[in-house]
Design an enzyme around this catalytic site. Structure first.
Site, PDB file in Angstrom:
ATOM      1  N   ARG A   2     -25.039 -45.222 -63.509  1.00  0.00           N
ATOM      2  CA  ARG A   2     -25.549 -44.924 -62.168  1.00  0.00           C
ATOM      3  C   ARG A   2     -26.757 -43.991 -62.191  1.00  0.00           C
ATOM      4  O   ARG A   2     -27.540 -43.964 -61.260  1.00  0.00           O
ATOM      5  CB  ARG A   2     -24.435 -44.282 -61.322  1.00  0.00           C
ATOM      6  CG  ARG A   2     -23.310 -45.242 -60.972  1.00  0.00           C
ATOM      7  CD  ARG A   2     -22.188 -44.527 -60.236  1.00  0.00           C
ATOM      8  NE  ARG A   2     -21.522 -43.564 -61.092  1.00  0.00           N
ATOM      9  CZ  ARG A   2     -21.319 -42.289 -60.796  1.00  0.00           C
ATOM     10  NH1 ARG A   2     -21.738 -41.806 -59.645  1.00  0.00           N
ATOM     11  NH2 ARG A   2     -20.688 -41.489 -61.632  1.00  0.00           N
ATOM     12  N   ASP A  37     -23.886 -49.217 -60.068  1.00  0.00           N
ATOM     13  CA  ASP A  37     -22.518 -48.711 -59.998  1.00  0.00           C
ATOM     14  C   ASP A  37     -21.594 -49.904 -60.185  1.00  0.00           C
ATOM     15  O   ASP A  37     -21.758 -50.926 -59.503  1.00  0.00           O
ATOM     16  CB  ASP A  37     -22.292 -48.056 -58.629  1.00  0.00           C
ATOM     17  CG  ASP A  37     -20.973 -47.313 -58.519  1.00  0.00           C
ATOM     18  OD1 ASP A  37     -19.964 -47.789 -59.089  1.00  0.00           O
ATOM     19  OD2 ASP A  37     -20.930 -46.282 -57.827  1.00  0.00           O
ATOM     20  N   TYR A  62      -4.317 -42.140 -61.350  1.00  0.00           N
ATOM     21  CA  TYR A  62      -5.149 -42.320 -62.543  1.00  0.00           C
ATOM     22  C   TYR A  62      -4.362 -43.077 -63.617  1.00  0.00           C
ATOM     23  O   TYR A  62      -4.871 -44.042 -64.216  1.00  0.00           O
ATOM     24  CB  TYR A  62      -5.631 -40.979 -63.094  1.00  0.00           C
ATOM     25  CG  TYR A  62      -6.383 -41.140 -64.395  1.00  0.00           C
ATOM     26  CD1 TYR A  62      -7.637 -41.754 -64.417  1.00  0.00           C
ATOM     27  CD2 TYR A  62      -5.837 -40.723 -65.608  1.00  0.00           C
ATOM     28  CE1 TYR A  62      -8.318 -41.940 -65.601  1.00  0.00           C
ATOM     29  CE2 TYR A  62      -6.514 -40.907 -66.806  1.00  0.00           C
ATOM     30  CZ  TYR A  62      -7.757 -41.517 -66.793  1.00  0.00           C
ATOM     31  OH  TYR A  62      -8.432 -41.712 -67.977  1.00  0.00           O
ATOM     32  N   LYS A  75      -5.086 -46.854 -65.344  1.00  0.00           N
ATOM     33  CA  LYS A  75      -5.196 -47.121 -66.784  1.00  0.00           C
ATOM     34  C   LYS A  75      -4.062 -48.019 -67.279  1.00  0.00           C
ATOM     35  O   LYS A  75      -4.241 -48.756 -68.258  1.00  0.00           O
ATOM     36  CB  LYS A  75      -5.238 -45.796 -67.551  1.00  0.00           C
ATOM     37  CG  LYS A  75      -6.567 -45.051 -67.400  1.00  0.00           C
ATOM     38  CD  LYS A  75      -7.744 -45.897 -67.877  1.00  0.00           C
ATOM     39  CE  LYS A  75      -9.063 -45.155 -67.853  1.00  0.00           C
ATOM     40  NZ  LYS A  75     -10.190 -45.963 -68.355  1.00  0.00           N
TER      41      LYS A  75
END
Length: 253
Positions: free
Chosen positions: A35, A59, A152, A156
């Site tokens: 980005r 992005d 999170y 993952k």
């Protein structure tokens, strides 16, 4: 010169940047994305002295721009031999009941949907050639869950499942698919997670020897240089001082 083309997302810092620097020395041609245009320009200038480099600023959450840029690649860059899905972030460290929905959206959009968007754009190029290698950068958080890591860890875990499904679906096309799942790596990761709180971020890595971005870059190089009949399908990498997400041998004074 090796001459193979490697596409790295999230190349402006941490594991992505270290991997770009190492692969440039090894003679790979690089498509680097991120980005931050200024950082991409710096990489193009420095690494362009030793190999061919193309930078694309976008992005990974922007599916339309991502798809358009890859579709418009010049023929000389169209043959992508290796895709390294490295772009990812953690935002916040909160209990499920106090977590920020904006943080949840960012993690799911970048870590899961961004990986899918980029893979969807590049996989047809590999299928057409019946050749290619995809490296998905996961995390120990994709194998375990720790307190306040809820979304999170979920993102993952999704990367772990996508990696396994991708390997199965692409098996008949001769495309290798690998996951590398690091433990604690000292990068900008914690600074992003704690929204710029540098002191809190530094405290994560105090009292022990964490992994370095260069350690993971070495492993990526190892994975992509195996003979074609060898695929490192799923690898967990921890610092010696880390036994699990929550067990770390810290020597604090």
């Amino acid at each position: 010169m090796i001459g193979k083309t490697v596409f790295i997302s999230g190349a402006t810092s941490g594991i992505g940047k270290a991997t770009a620097e190492l692969l440039a020395k090894e003679g790979y041609r690089l498509i680097l994305t991120g980005r931050r245009e200024e950082r991409l320009a710096e990489l193009e200038t420095s690494l362009g002295k030793v190999t061919k480099v193309l930078t694309l600023a976008f992005d990974v959450r922007d599916r339309e721009r991502l798809t358009e840029l890859i579709a418009e690649l010049d023929p000389e860059w169209k043959t992508i031999d290796v895709l390294i899905n490295n772009a990812g972030n953690a935002h916040g460290l909160d209990s499920i009941q106090s977590g920020s929905i904006d943080d949840w959206d960012a993690m799911i959009d970048i870590n899961v949907k961004g990986l899918l968007y980029l893979s969807k754009a590049i996989i047809p190029i590999m299928i057409e050639r019946e050749s290619g290698h995809i490296i998905n950068i996961g995390s120990i958080a994709g194998k375990e869950v720790y307190p306040n890591g809820n979304v999170y860890c979920a993102s993952k875990h999704a990367v772990d499942a996508i990696n396994n499904g991708m390997r199965m679906d692409l098996n008949k096309h001769g495309i290798r698919v690998s996951a590398i799942n690091p433990g604690l790596v000292e990068t900008e990761f914690s600074e992003v997670r704690f929204k710029g709180d540098k002191d809190r971020a530094k405290s994560v890595y105090k009292g022990f020897s964490p992994l370095r971005a260069e350690d993971i870059a070495d492993i990526i190089l190892f994975a992509i240089t195996r003979p074609n009949h060898v695929n490192i399908s799923d690898l967990i990498v921890l610092p010696t001082d880390q036994a699990s997400s929550t067990i770390i041998n810290k020597q604090l004074s």
